[in-house]
Design a protein around this motif. Structure first.
Motif, PDB file in Angstrom:
ATOM      1  N   VAL A 207       2.818  -2.304  -6.119  1.00 50.59           N
ATOM      2  CA  VAL A 207       2.421  -3.421  -6.982  1.00 50.59           C
ATOM      3  C   VAL A 207       0.901  -3.525  -6.909  1.00 50.59           C
ATOM      4  CG1 VAL A 207       2.594  -5.906  -7.392  1.00 50.59           C
ATOM      5  CG2 VAL A 207       4.575  -4.631  -6.509  1.00 50.59           C
ATOM      6  N   LEU A 222       0.578 -14.904  -4.197  1.00 51.23           N
ATOM      7  CA  LEU A 222       1.067 -13.522  -4.265  1.00 51.23           C
ATOM      8  C   LEU A 222       1.403 -12.975  -2.881  1.00 51.23           C
ATOM      9  CD1 LEU A 222       1.634 -10.932  -5.810  1.00 51.23           C
ATOM     10  CD2 LEU A 222      -0.830 -10.431  -5.764  1.00 51.23           C
ATOM     11  N   ILE A 226       5.156 -11.794  -1.429  1.00 50.80           N
ATOM     12  CA  ILE A 226       5.489 -10.471  -0.889  1.00 50.80           C
ATOM     13  C   ILE A 226       6.390 -10.577   0.345  1.00 50.80           C
ATOM     14  CG2 ILE A 226       4.502  -8.399   0.200  1.00 50.80           C
ATOM     15  CD1 ILE A 226       4.272  -8.433  -2.832  1.00 50.80           C
ATOM     16  N   LEU A 238       1.723  -3.768  -1.761  1.00 53.02           N
ATOM     17  CA  LEU A 238       0.861  -4.496  -2.671  1.00 53.02           C
ATOM     18  C   LEU A 238      -0.584  -4.074  -2.428  1.00 53.02           C
ATOM     19  CD1 LEU A 238       0.036  -6.793  -4.657  1.00 53.02           C
ATOM     20  CD2 LEU A 238       0.072  -8.347  -2.679  1.00 53.02           C
ATOM     21  N   ILE A 240      -4.440  -4.943  -3.516  1.00 55.72           N
ATOM     22  CA  ILE A 240      -5.289  -5.950  -4.159  1.00 55.72           C
ATOM     23  C   ILE A 240      -6.693  -5.367  -4.264  1.00 55.72           C
ATOM     24  CG2 ILE A 240      -6.242  -8.273  -4.024  1.00 55.72           C
ATOM     25  CD1 ILE A 240      -3.807  -9.107  -2.398  1.00 55.72           C
ATOM     26  N   ASN A 262       2.298  -3.862   4.382  1.00 54.96           N
ATOM     27  CA  ASN A 262       2.783  -4.062   3.012  1.00 54.96           C
ATOM     28  C   ASN A 262       1.721  -4.536   2.032  1.00 54.96           C
ATOM     29  OD1 ASN A 262       5.237  -4.932   4.996  1.00 54.96           O
ATOM     30  ND2 ASN A 262       6.013  -3.871   3.164  1.00 54.96           N
ATOM     31  N   VAL A 263       0.592  -4.997   2.542  1.00 55.48           N
ATOM     32  CA  VAL A 263      -0.473  -5.497   1.667  1.00 55.48           C
ATOM     33  C   VAL A 263      -1.803  -4.910   2.116  1.00 55.48           C
ATOM     34  CG1 VAL A 263      -1.648  -7.522   0.722  1.00 55.48           C
ATOM     35  CG2 VAL A 263       0.771  -7.676   1.355  1.00 55.48           C
ATOM     36  N   SER A 284       1.851  -4.023 -12.434  1.00 52.44           N
ATOM     37  CA  SER A 284       0.711  -4.882 -12.096  1.00 52.44           C
ATOM     38  C   SER A 284       1.172  -6.334 -12.132  1.00 52.44           C
ATOM     39  CB  SER A 284      -0.437  -4.682 -13.085  1.00 52.44           C
ATOM     40  OG  SER A 284      -0.982  -3.392 -12.982  1.00 52.44           O
ATOM     41  N   LEU A 341       8.926  -9.984  -9.321  1.00 55.25           N
ATOM     42  CA  LEU A 341       8.707  -8.670  -8.712  1.00 55.25           C
ATOM     43  C   LEU A 341      10.015  -8.054  -8.219  1.00 55.25           C
ATOM     44  CD1 LEU A 341       5.368  -9.257  -6.752  1.00 55.25           C
ATOM     45  CD2 LEU A 341       5.708  -7.925  -8.838  1.00 55.25           C
TER      46      LEU A 341
END
Length: 388
Positions: A207, A222, A226, A238, A240, A262-263, A284, A341
Protein backbone atom coordinates in the motif's frame (compact mmCIF):
# COMPACT_ATOMS: atom_id res chain seq x y z
CA UNK A 1 -10.02 36.66 -28.11
CA UNK A 2 -8.66 33.46 -29.66
CA UNK A 3 -6.51 31.40 -27.33
CA UNK A 4 -3.86 31.57 -30.05
CA UNK A 5 -3.39 35.25 -29.13
CA UNK A 6 -3.10 35.09 -25.33
CA UNK A 7 -0.01 36.39 -23.57
CA UNK A 8 0.03 35.42 -19.88
CA UNK A 9 2.03 36.36 -16.80
CA UNK A 10 2.11 33.38 -14.42
CA UNK A 11 2.82 34.15 -10.74
CA UNK A 12 3.90 30.97 -8.97
CA UNK A 13 5.16 29.90 -5.57
CA UNK A 14 8.39 27.94 -6.17
CA UNK A 15 10.03 26.34 -9.20
CA UNK A 16 9.30 22.63 -8.91
CA UNK A 17 12.78 21.28 -9.76
CA UNK A 18 14.15 23.41 -6.92
CA UNK A 19 11.46 22.85 -4.31
CA UNK A 20 8.89 20.07 -4.50
CA UNK A 21 5.25 20.52 -3.55
CA UNK A 22 1.83 19.84 -5.02
CA UNK A 23 1.13 23.46 -5.96
CA UNK A 24 4.63 23.81 -7.42
CA UNK A 25 4.26 20.63 -9.47
CA UNK A 26 0.94 21.82 -10.91
CA UNK A 27 2.37 25.24 -11.79
CA UNK A 28 5.42 23.65 -13.41
CA UNK A 29 3.34 21.18 -15.42
CA UNK A 30 0.76 23.76 -16.50
CA UNK A 31 3.19 26.44 -17.67
CA UNK A 32 4.92 23.77 -19.72
CA UNK A 33 1.64 22.77 -21.38
CA UNK A 34 0.00 26.16 -21.98
CA UNK A 35 2.01 27.10 -25.09
CA UNK A 36 0.56 24.00 -26.75
CA UNK A 37 -2.89 25.47 -26.07
CA UNK A 38 -1.97 28.81 -27.63
CA UNK A 39 -0.99 30.67 -24.45
CA UNK A 40 2.41 32.34 -24.34
CA UNK A 41 3.98 32.19 -20.89
CA UNK A 42 6.07 34.56 -18.83
CA UNK A 43 6.29 34.08 -15.09
CA UNK A 44 7.89 34.80 -11.72
CA UNK A 45 8.50 32.47 -8.78
CA UNK A 46 10.58 32.33 -5.63
CA UNK A 47 13.72 30.70 -7.00
CA UNK A 48 17.29 31.04 -8.12
CA UNK A 49 18.83 32.46 -11.29
CA UNK A 50 18.81 28.88 -12.60
CA UNK A 51 15.04 29.17 -13.23
CA UNK A 52 15.59 31.68 -16.03
CA UNK A 53 18.40 29.55 -17.46
CA UNK A 54 16.20 26.44 -17.49
CA UNK A 55 13.28 28.22 -19.18
CA UNK A 56 15.08 30.42 -21.67
CA UNK A 57 14.04 33.46 -19.66
CA UNK A 58 10.31 32.66 -19.77
CA UNK A 59 10.13 32.16 -15.99
CA UNK A 60 12.42 34.05 -13.64
CA UNK A 61 13.26 33.50 -10.00
CA UNK A 62 13.12 36.61 -7.83
CA UNK A 63 15.23 35.13 -5.03
CA UNK A 64 15.32 32.01 -2.86
CA UNK A 65 12.37 30.99 -0.68
CA UNK A 66 14.77 30.97 2.28
CA UNK A 67 14.97 34.78 2.23
CA UNK A 68 13.02 36.75 4.82
CA UNK A 69 9.35 37.37 4.01
CA UNK A 70 9.74 41.16 3.59
CA UNK A 71 12.63 40.64 1.19
CA UNK A 72 10.67 38.09 -0.85
CA UNK A 73 7.67 40.40 -1.12
CA UNK A 74 9.83 43.31 -2.26
CA UNK A 75 11.59 41.07 -4.77
CA UNK A 76 8.28 39.70 -6.08
CA UNK A 77 6.96 43.21 -6.67
CA UNK A 78 10.18 44.27 -8.40
CA UNK A 79 10.13 41.20 -10.63
CA UNK A 80 6.52 41.84 -11.64
CA UNK A 81 7.27 45.50 -12.38
CA UNK A 82 10.31 44.59 -14.50
CA UNK A 83 8.41 41.93 -16.42
CA UNK A 84 5.56 44.31 -17.21
CA UNK A 85 8.01 47.01 -18.28
CA UNK A 86 9.23 44.71 -21.06
CA UNK A 87 5.90 43.31 -22.21
CA UNK A 88 2.30 43.83 -21.13
CA UNK A 89 0.38 40.53 -20.86
CA UNK A 90 -3.26 40.01 -21.76
CA UNK A 91 -3.91 38.22 -18.47
CA UNK A 92 -2.23 37.87 -15.08
CA UNK A 93 -2.49 34.33 -13.72
CA UNK A 94 -2.03 34.09 -9.95
CA UNK A 95 -1.15 30.68 -8.50
CA UNK A 96 -0.09 31.97 -5.07
CA UNK A 97 -1.74 34.97 -3.43
CA UNK A 98 1.27 35.90 -1.27
CA UNK A 99 3.46 36.78 -4.26
CA UNK A 100 0.60 38.33 -6.24
CA UNK A 101 -0.44 40.73 -3.46
CA UNK A 102 2.60 43.06 -3.45
CA UNK A 103 2.17 43.69 -7.18
CA UNK A 104 -1.56 44.43 -7.25
CA UNK A 105 -0.86 48.09 -8.00
CA UNK A 106 1.62 47.16 -10.72
CA UNK A 107 -0.84 44.79 -12.45
CA UNK A 108 -3.88 47.07 -12.09
CA UNK A 109 -5.87 47.32 -15.29
CA UNK A 110 -4.90 43.84 -16.54
CA UNK A 111 -7.51 41.05 -16.30
CA UNK A 112 -6.54 38.58 -13.59
CA UNK A 113 -7.28 34.88 -13.08
CA UNK A 114 -6.58 33.26 -9.71
CA UNK A 115 -5.85 29.54 -9.54
CA UNK A 116 -7.32 28.70 -6.13
CA UNK A 117 -5.52 25.58 -4.92
CA UNK A 118 -6.66 25.79 -1.34
CA UNK A 119 -7.53 28.21 1.48
CA UNK A 120 -3.99 29.15 2.45
CA UNK A 121 -4.99 30.77 5.74
CA UNK A 122 -7.10 27.79 6.84
CA UNK A 123 -4.40 25.29 5.86
CA UNK A 124 -1.87 27.21 7.93
CA UNK A 125 -4.26 27.22 10.91
CA UNK A 126 -4.80 23.46 10.71
CA UNK A 127 -1.04 23.02 10.70
CA UNK A 128 -0.56 25.22 13.77
CA UNK A 129 -0.29 28.85 12.66
CA UNK A 130 -1.36 31.51 15.17
CA UNK A 131 -4.67 33.35 14.75
CA UNK A 132 -3.03 36.70 13.90
CA UNK A 133 -1.07 35.09 11.09
CA UNK A 134 -4.21 33.37 9.86
CA UNK A 135 -6.18 36.64 9.77
CA UNK A 136 -3.38 38.36 7.87
CA UNK A 137 -3.25 35.60 5.29
CA UNK A 138 -7.03 35.66 4.91
CA UNK A 139 -7.00 39.42 4.29
CA UNK A 140 -4.25 39.09 1.73
CA UNK A 141 -6.06 36.25 -0.08
CA UNK A 142 -9.31 38.20 -0.06
CA UNK A 143 -7.67 41.18 -1.77
CA UNK A 144 -6.15 39.04 -4.51
CA UNK A 145 -9.29 37.00 -5.20
CA UNK A 146 -11.52 40.09 -5.25
CA UNK A 147 -9.34 41.50 -8.04
CA UNK A 148 -9.85 38.39 -10.22
CA UNK A 149 -12.22 38.36 -13.20
CA UNK A 150 -12.21 34.56 -13.07
CA UNK A 151 -11.08 32.05 -10.44
CA UNK A 152 -10.13 28.50 -11.30
CA UNK A 153 -10.80 25.88 -8.61
CA UNK A 154 -9.73 22.25 -8.63
CA UNK A 155 -13.13 20.94 -7.54
CA UNK A 156 -16.72 21.90 -6.78
CA UNK A 157 -15.82 21.53 -3.10
CA UNK A 158 -13.24 24.32 -3.33
CA UNK A 159 -15.65 26.41 -5.39
CA UNK A 160 -17.98 26.33 -2.38
CA UNK A 161 -15.17 27.61 -0.17
CA UNK A 162 -14.54 30.54 -2.49
CA UNK A 163 -18.19 31.58 -2.61
CA UNK A 164 -18.99 31.05 1.07
CA UNK A 165 -15.74 31.91 2.86
CA UNK A 166 -14.36 34.56 0.51
CA UNK A 167 -17.66 35.93 -0.84
CA UNK A 168 -16.61 35.50 -4.46
CA UNK A 169 -19.57 35.62 -6.90
CA UNK A 170 -20.28 32.12 -8.21
CA UNK A 171 -20.43 33.38 -11.79
CA UNK A 172 -16.68 34.13 -11.65
CA UNK A 173 -15.71 30.59 -10.55
CA UNK A 174 -14.73 27.81 -12.96
CA UNK A 175 -13.84 24.21 -12.06
CA UNK A 176 -10.75 22.88 -13.83
CA UNK A 177 -8.97 19.96 -12.15
CA UNK A 178 -5.23 19.64 -11.81
CA UNK A 179 -3.12 18.23 -14.61
CA UNK A 180 -0.56 15.47 -14.82
CA UNK A 181 1.85 14.54 -17.59
CA UNK A 182 0.34 11.09 -17.96
CA UNK A 183 3.23 9.84 -20.11
CA UNK A 184 5.64 10.58 -17.25
CA UNK A 185 3.76 8.21 -14.94
CA UNK A 186 2.63 5.64 -17.51
CA UNK A 187 5.79 3.52 -17.44
CA UNK A 188 5.99 0.34 -19.54
CA UNK A 189 6.70 -1.68 -16.40
CA UNK A 190 4.93 -4.58 -14.79
CA UNK A 191 4.39 -4.49 -11.05
CA UNK A 192 7.02 -7.22 -10.73
CA UNK A 193 9.56 -5.20 -12.72
CA UNK A 194 8.84 -2.04 -10.74
CA UNK A 195 9.39 -3.85 -7.46
CA UNK A 196 12.61 -5.37 -8.77
CA UNK A 197 13.83 -1.93 -9.83
CA UNK A 198 13.12 -0.50 -6.35
CA UNK A 199 14.27 -3.59 -4.46
CA UNK A 200 10.85 -4.12 -2.91
CA UNK A 201 9.49 -7.55 -1.90
CA UNK A 202 7.63 -9.43 -4.62
CA UNK A 203 5.50 -11.54 -2.26
CA UNK A 204 3.88 -8.88 -0.04
CA UNK A 205 0.79 -6.71 -0.63
CA UNK A 206 2.04 -3.11 -0.86
CA UNK A 207 0.00 0.00 0.00
CA UNK A 208 1.42 3.41 -0.93
CA UNK A 209 0.70 6.86 0.54
CA UNK A 210 2.46 9.88 -0.97
CA UNK A 211 1.89 12.72 1.48
CA UNK A 212 3.53 15.62 3.25
CA UNK A 213 3.99 14.59 6.87
CA UNK A 214 1.68 17.21 8.40
CA UNK A 215 -1.50 17.07 10.47
CA UNK A 216 -4.35 17.27 7.98
CA UNK A 217 -3.05 14.41 5.81
CA UNK A 218 -4.58 11.71 8.03
CA UNK A 219 -1.40 9.67 8.39
CA UNK A 220 -2.08 9.01 12.06
CA UNK A 221 -5.37 7.35 11.04
CA UNK A 222 -3.61 5.36 8.33
CA UNK A 223 -1.03 3.93 10.71
CA UNK A 224 -3.80 3.00 13.17
CA UNK A 225 -5.71 1.33 10.32
CA UNK A 226 -2.72 -0.83 9.39
CA UNK A 227 -2.96 -2.51 12.80
CA UNK A 228 -6.36 -3.91 11.73
CA UNK A 229 -5.22 -4.67 8.19
CA UNK A 230 -2.27 -6.64 9.58
CA UNK A 231 -4.66 -8.94 11.43
CA UNK A 232 -6.11 -9.99 8.05
CA UNK A 233 -2.97 -9.57 5.95
CA UNK A 234 0.02 -10.18 8.26
CA UNK A 235 2.58 -9.37 5.56
CA UNK A 236 1.00 -6.07 4.44
CA UNK A 237 3.58 -3.36 3.76
CA UNK A 238 2.64 0.33 3.89
CA UNK A 239 5.09 2.74 2.25
CA UNK A 240 4.74 6.43 3.15
CA UNK A 241 6.64 8.73 0.78
CA UNK A 242 7.14 12.33 1.82
CA UNK A 243 8.80 14.55 4.35
CA UNK A 244 7.53 16.88 7.05
CA UNK A 245 7.74 17.82 10.68
CA UNK A 246 5.69 14.83 11.87
CA UNK A 247 8.31 12.29 10.77
CA UNK A 248 9.62 11.52 14.26
CA UNK A 249 6.15 11.42 15.79
CA UNK A 250 4.87 9.06 13.10
CA UNK A 251 7.88 6.78 13.49
CA UNK A 252 7.16 6.66 17.21
CA UNK A 253 3.56 5.61 16.51
CA UNK A 254 4.76 2.91 14.13
CA UNK A 255 7.17 1.45 16.68
CA UNK A 256 4.71 1.70 19.57
CA UNK A 257 2.10 -0.18 17.52
CA UNK A 258 4.56 -2.96 16.69
CA UNK A 259 4.44 -2.11 12.98
CA UNK A 260 8.13 -1.62 12.20
CA UNK A 261 8.00 -4.53 9.76
CA UNK A 262 4.76 -3.31 8.17
CA UNK A 263 5.19 0.44 7.77
CA UNK A 264 8.17 2.27 6.27
CA UNK A 265 8.70 6.04 6.13
CA UNK A 266 10.60 6.56 2.88
CA UNK A 267 11.21 10.29 3.25
CA UNK A 268 11.41 12.39 0.11
CA UNK A 269 11.22 10.35 -3.08
CA UNK A 270 12.80 11.94 -6.14
CA UNK A 271 10.56 12.51 -9.11
CA UNK A 272 12.46 10.03 -11.26
CA UNK A 273 11.56 7.21 -8.84
CA UNK A 274 7.98 8.22 -8.05
CA UNK A 275 6.31 6.65 -11.09
CA UNK A 276 8.03 3.33 -10.38
CA UNK A 277 6.90 3.51 -6.76
CA UNK A 278 3.25 4.00 -7.76
CA UNK A 279 3.58 1.14 -10.23
CA UNK A 280 5.05 -1.15 -7.58
CA UNK A 281 2.08 -0.73 -5.23
CA UNK A 282 -1.07 -2.85 -5.27
CA UNK A 283 -3.07 0.20 -4.23
CA UNK A 284 -2.55 3.82 -3.18
CA UNK A 285 -4.38 5.50 -0.33
CA UNK A 286 -5.17 9.18 0.36
CA UNK A 287 -6.34 9.38 4.01
CA UNK A 288 -6.80 13.18 4.23
CA UNK A 289 -8.97 14.54 7.05
CA UNK A 290 -9.28 18.22 5.98
CA UNK A 291 -8.82 20.72 3.14
CA UNK A 292 -8.02 18.62 0.08
CA UNK A 293 -8.97 20.46 -3.07
CA UNK A 294 -8.09 17.79 -5.57
CA UNK A 295 -5.27 15.49 -4.58
CA UNK A 296 -2.80 15.41 -7.46
CA UNK A 297 -1.45 12.12 -6.17
CA UNK A 298 -4.76 10.45 -7.04
CA UNK A 299 -4.21 11.14 -10.72
CA UNK A 300 -0.50 10.29 -10.57
CA UNK A 301 -1.38 6.90 -9.15
CA UNK A 302 -4.09 6.26 -11.76
CA UNK A 303 -1.75 7.34 -14.57
CA UNK A 304 0.64 4.69 -13.26
CA UNK A 305 -2.10 2.07 -13.53
CA UNK A 306 -2.56 1.75 -9.77
CA UNK A 307 -6.04 2.27 -8.24
CA UNK A 308 -6.36 4.69 -5.33
CA UNK A 309 -8.70 4.80 -2.34
CA UNK A 310 -9.65 8.25 -1.02
CA UNK A 311 -11.46 9.65 1.99
CA UNK A 312 -14.64 11.69 1.30
CA UNK A 313 -12.89 15.03 1.88
CA UNK A 314 -12.95 18.12 -0.33
CA UNK A 315 -12.38 17.39 -3.99
CA UNK A 316 -11.04 13.85 -3.57
CA UNK A 317 -14.34 12.12 -4.43
CA UNK A 318 -14.69 14.27 -7.56
CA UNK A 319 -11.24 13.19 -8.70
CA UNK A 320 -12.00 9.44 -8.72
CA UNK A 321 -15.79 8.92 -8.71
CA UNK A 322 -15.97 9.14 -12.50
CA UNK A 323 -13.83 6.00 -12.62
CA UNK A 324 -15.46 4.11 -9.73
CA UNK A 325 -17.44 5.24 -6.70
CA UNK A 326 -16.00 2.20 -4.89
CA UNK A 327 -12.73 4.14 -4.66
CA UNK A 328 -14.35 6.63 -2.25
CA UNK A 329 -14.33 5.49 1.37
CA UNK A 330 -17.57 6.08 3.31
CA UNK A 331 -15.87 8.15 6.03
CA UNK A 332 -12.57 9.45 7.35
CA UNK A 333 -10.82 7.70 10.22
CA UNK A 334 -8.92 4.49 10.89
CA UNK A 335 -11.93 2.14 10.72
CA UNK A 336 -13.07 3.27 7.27
CA UNK A 337 -9.51 3.16 5.96
CA UNK A 338 -8.95 -0.33 7.39
CA UNK A 339 -12.20 -1.66 5.93
CA UNK A 340 -11.34 -0.25 2.52
CA UNK A 341 -7.83 -1.66 2.46
CA UNK A 342 -8.95 -5.07 3.73
CA UNK A 343 -11.58 -5.20 0.98
CA UNK A 344 -9.15 -4.04 -1.71
CA UNK A 345 -6.34 -6.40 -0.75
CA UNK A 346 -8.71 -9.30 -0.05
CA UNK A 347 -10.57 -9.00 -3.34
CA UNK A 348 -14.03 -8.21 -1.93
CA UNK A 349 -13.81 -4.56 -3.09
CA UNK A 350 -13.92 -4.36 -6.88
CA UNK A 351 -11.11 -2.18 -8.21
CA UNK A 352 -10.58 -0.85 -11.75
CA UNK A 353 -7.81 -2.57 -13.65
CA UNK A 354 -4.57 -1.03 -14.88
CA UNK A 355 -5.90 -0.14 -18.35
CA UNK A 356 -9.02 1.55 -16.97
CA UNK A 357 -6.96 3.61 -14.51
CA UNK A 358 -4.57 4.83 -17.20
CA UNK A 359 -7.34 5.68 -19.69
CA UNK A 360 -9.33 7.64 -17.10
CA UNK A 361 -6.25 9.68 -16.18
CA UNK A 362 -5.36 10.40 -19.80
CA UNK A 363 -8.89 11.34 -20.90
CA UNK A 364 -9.61 13.65 -17.98
CA UNK A 365 -6.38 15.02 -16.50
CA UNK A 366 -3.57 14.93 -19.04
CA UNK A 367 -1.71 18.20 -19.49
CA UNK A 368 -3.02 18.87 -22.99
CA UNK A 369 -6.65 18.40 -21.89
CA UNK A 370 -6.36 20.71 -18.89
CA UNK A 371 -4.26 23.35 -20.67
CA UNK A 372 -7.04 23.83 -23.23
CA UNK A 373 -9.61 24.27 -20.46
CA UNK A 374 -7.43 26.79 -18.63
CA UNK A 375 -6.84 28.71 -21.85
CA UNK A 376 -10.60 28.99 -22.34
CA UNK A 377 -10.98 30.52 -18.86
CA UNK A 378 -8.21 33.02 -19.63
CA UNK A 379 -10.15 33.98 -22.73
CA UNK A 380 -13.26 34.56 -20.62
CA UNK A 381 -11.34 36.78 -18.21
CA UNK A 382 -9.91 38.87 -21.01
CA UNK A 383 -13.36 39.34 -22.52
CA UNK A 384 -14.80 40.29 -19.11
CA UNK A 385 -12.02 42.82 -18.49
CA UNK A 386 -10.26 43.72 -15.24
CA UNK A 387 -12.04 44.05 -11.89
CA UNK A 388 -11.48 47.47 -10.34
Amino acid sequence: MSTQDIKSLQIGMHWFPERAGGLDRMYYTLVGALPGAGVAVRGVVAGSARVAQDTGGAIRGFGPAAQSLPRRLLNARAALRDTLRNERPDVVSSHFALYTFPGLDVTRGIPQVSHFQGPWADESHVEGADSIGQRTKRMLEQRVYARSSRLIVLSEAFGQILTTRYNIPAERVRVVPGCVDVDQFSLPLSRTDARRRLQLPQDRPIVLAVRRLVRRMGLEDLIEAIKRVKAKQPDVLLLIAGKGRLADELQGRITEAGLDDNVRLLGFVADRHLASLYRAADISIVPTVALEGFGLITVESLASGTPVLVTPVGGLPEAVAGLSTDLVLPATGADAIADGLIGALGGTLKLPDEAACRKYARDNFDTSVIARRVAAVYGEAISAGPVH
